[in-house]
Design an enzyme around this catalytic site. Structure first.
Site, PDB file in Angstrom:
ATOM      1  NE  ARG A 170     -22.237  22.401  15.931  1.00  0.00           N
ATOM      2  CZ  ARG A 170     -21.383  21.471  15.493  1.00  0.00           C
ATOM      3  NH1 ARG A 170     -21.293  21.207  14.194  1.00  0.00           N
ATOM      4  NH2 ARG A 170     -20.612  20.815  16.333  1.00  0.00           N
ATOM      5  CD  GLN A 182     -30.591  24.408  19.211  1.00  0.00           C
ATOM      6  OE1 GLN A 182     -30.302  23.383  18.633  1.00  0.00           O
ATOM      7  NE2 GLN A 182     -31.210  25.413  18.584  1.00  0.00           N
ATOM      8  CD  GLU A 209     -20.855  21.691  19.758  1.00  0.00           C
ATOM      9  OE1 GLU A 209     -21.510  21.117  18.878  1.00  0.00           O
ATOM     10  OE2 GLU A 209     -21.015  21.478  20.983  1.00  0.00           O
ATOM     11  CG  PHE A 240     -28.336  22.547  14.973  1.00  0.00           C
ATOM     12  CD1 PHE A 240     -29.497  21.803  15.091  1.00  0.00           C
ATOM     13  CD2 PHE A 240     -27.127  21.861  14.898  1.00  0.00           C
ATOM     14  CE1 PHE A 240     -29.470  20.403  15.142  1.00  0.00           C
ATOM     15  CE2 PHE A 240     -27.074  20.473  14.946  1.00  0.00           C
ATOM     16  CZ  PHE A 240     -28.242  19.743  15.064  1.00  0.00           C
ATOM     17  CG  ASN A 272     -29.494  21.474  23.228  1.00  0.00           C
ATOM     18  OD1 ASN A 272     -30.516  20.991  22.779  1.00  0.00           O
ATOM     19  ND2 ASN A 272     -28.529  21.868  22.430  1.00  0.00           N
ATOM     20  CG  ASP A 273     -26.625  24.856  22.682  1.00  0.00           C
ATOM     21  OD1 ASP A 273     -26.474  23.907  23.436  1.00  0.00           O
ATOM     22  OD2 ASP A 273     -26.105  24.911  21.549  1.00  0.00           O
TER      23      ASP A 273
END
Ligand code: FRU
Length: 491
Positions: free
Chosen positions: A166, A54, A222, A97, A37-38
């Site tokens: 985060r 991620q 986020e 994360f 992901n990110d």
């Protein structure tokens, strides 16, 4: 190196070897294996761009996050490096994360990331404790700092959430201090961005609340990014739980706030807001400053609400967007594929004033699944719909639809081969006033990225259509014409 990191590195080397290069996009980064992901740690270090992500190397679904790692000199041809971080410490055992990276004065590469550990509450419910950690390395191997976490729950301001804390973004202030922007949930349940400063990158103090959502754009914010662009500052955030309204659509979105930053108080004064990408699949972008001073953004080309579109058994899940250069024009954020992408342009074919009708027009040499194409649609007075179909063959196609009177652009992937009943079409209001609409369409095997009117708006969509569906056609419901220039890419 911990056993867990060694295990991930052994696994990925084996698993990646069994993924055929042809099963990956041509110029969009996918995970070495498993799930991505990110984008994380997007930085220029040791003469190369580093992009971490991620990563769950073991499966094509999200689970205990590692950091995958790749390097490139042009942001398009990536070389995989071994996984950089594994969740191998008590403070990050439930995941490393998202976070960012920067070069220290002594030449080491500093990774800043969120460590997640779950705790059981009195009522039996499980909650995250999210803290900020660092690791230092040489661009390939990283060691976690023995005094981690460097920003624990005790450094939170009054009322700030310990569970939603985060995604650090790190940069340097004009006086040389390190500064870190962090996403957090305020007592009102919505996002706020906290700033911390440090003289050395290890010892951090709370500074200010840079900006607060106050329940305007979704709930939790986020993955903040914050940077100067021209004579303004830009705060990018990715809100969860957006409701539909104005430029914004339901679910996970990406918001750009343009404003001014007071370096004395650490406060951001917003001037305007806009969406970053109006398509289905764009989230959690990060930016890097190139050595020649361009601000380049890469986003995760996926969406939490539409992840299940991939079939079980696919060799990878998740991909990054094309790198995009950002600039401000008329007070708005514009984006266009980075000049490194333009440099891939090879042989071109070009057509002027092609007449369109309800019978789809195909053009010699205008086809393929890996290409860059400029299309200007020019509807006549009796035309309401112009359409470009890509990745087309038989029942397969993904359609870009310009509704002239409604002034909307839609990207519809219902016929892209998806077997899932989830969101397949996204529409946005076109901002430019002229009826003539210039589009740039960047196609790779598993994605369609549409840039409107010189980068004023973007729409990004992942597709999983069989690769032999490579037709492109143009049509209109009244009189209309199109200019088309298609570039092959030198891969
Ligand atoms: C955004 C996000 C981040 C978090 C990461 C976990 O997509 O939810 O906030 O750090 O993904 O994988």
């Amino acid at each position: 190196m911990s056993d867990l990191l060694q295990k991930a590195r052994n696994h990925e080397a084996r698993a990646a070897a069994s993924i055929d290069a042809g099963a990956r996009p041509a110029f969009h980064l996918t995970p070495y294996c498993g799930w991505m992901n990110d984008p994380n740690g997007f930085s220029y270090y040791g003469g190369k761009y580093h992009l971490f992500y991620q990563y769950n190397p073991y499966d094509i679904h999200w689970n205990t996050m590692h950091w995958g790692h790749a390097v490139s000199s042009n942001l398009l041809h990536w070389k995989y490096l071994p996984a950089a971080l594994a969740p191998d410490e008590a403070y990050d055992c439930n995941g490393c994360f998202s976070g960012n990276a920067i070069e220290l004065d002594d030449g080491r590469h500093l990774l800043v990331y969120t460590g997640v550990k779950q705790e059981k509450m009195e009522d039996g419910k499980i909650r995250d404790i999210q803290v900020q950690c660092v690791a230092v390395g040489d661009g390939e191997n990283y060691e976690k700092y023995e005094k981690n976490p460097v920003i624990g729950s005790s450094k939170l301001p009054e009322g700030a959430s310990r569970s939603d804390f985060r995604d650090p973004k790190i940069w340097r202030l004009s006086d040389g201090r390190f500064c870190c922007a962090l996403a957090n949930r305020a007592p009102d349940g919505s996002g706020q961005i906290l700033l911390y400063t440090s003289g050395d990158g290890f010892d951090w103090d709370f500074w200010s609340v840079l900006d607060a959502n106050e329940n305007r754009f979704g709930k939790m914010w986020e993955c903040p990014d914050f940077f100067r662009l021209g004579d303004k500052f830009v705060l990018l955030v990715s809100p969860q739980d957006m409701v539909c309204g104005g430029e914004y659509k339901n679910g996970n979105g990406t918001v750009c706030l343009i404003g001014d930053f007071d370096e004395k108080t650490g406060k951001f004064v917003e001037c305007s807001d806009q969406t970053v990408d109006s398509g289905i699949d764009f989230y959690a972008p990060q930016t890097v400053l190139s050595p020649d001073g361009r601000r380049i953004m890469i986003g995760w080309m996926q969406n939490w609400d539409t992840c299940p579109i991939r079939e079980e058994g696919s060799p990878w899940a998740g991909q990054m967007s094309v790198p995009r250069e950002l600039f401000i024009r008329n007070g708005r954020l514009f984006q266009k594929p980075a000049k490194e992408f333009d440099e891939l342009r090879g042989k071109s074919v070009s057509y002027k004033d092609v007449s369109l009708s309800s019978v789809p027009t195909t053009l010699a040499d205008v086809s393929g699944r890996v290409l860059d194409m400029e299309v200007t649609l020019r509807p006549g007075a009796d035309c309401n719909v112009c359409s470009v179909k890509v990745a087309e063959s038989g029942d397969f196609y993904t359609e870009i639809i310009y509704r002239v009177r409604e002034r909307t652009l839609t990207v519809d992937r219902r016929h892209s081969g998806s077997r899932r009943a989830l969101l397949h079409a996204m529409e946005c209001k076109i901002l430019c006033a002229s009826s003539e609409l210039p589009l740039r369409i960047v196609l790779d095997k598993n994605s369609v990225e549409v840039f409107m009117n010189g980068g004023e708006q973007a729409m990004t969509t992942a597709i999983y259509t069989p690769l032999d569906a490579d037709g492109i056609s143009f049509s209109a419901d009244g009189s209309a014409s199109a200019d088309v220039e298609k570039f092959s890419l030198k891969m």
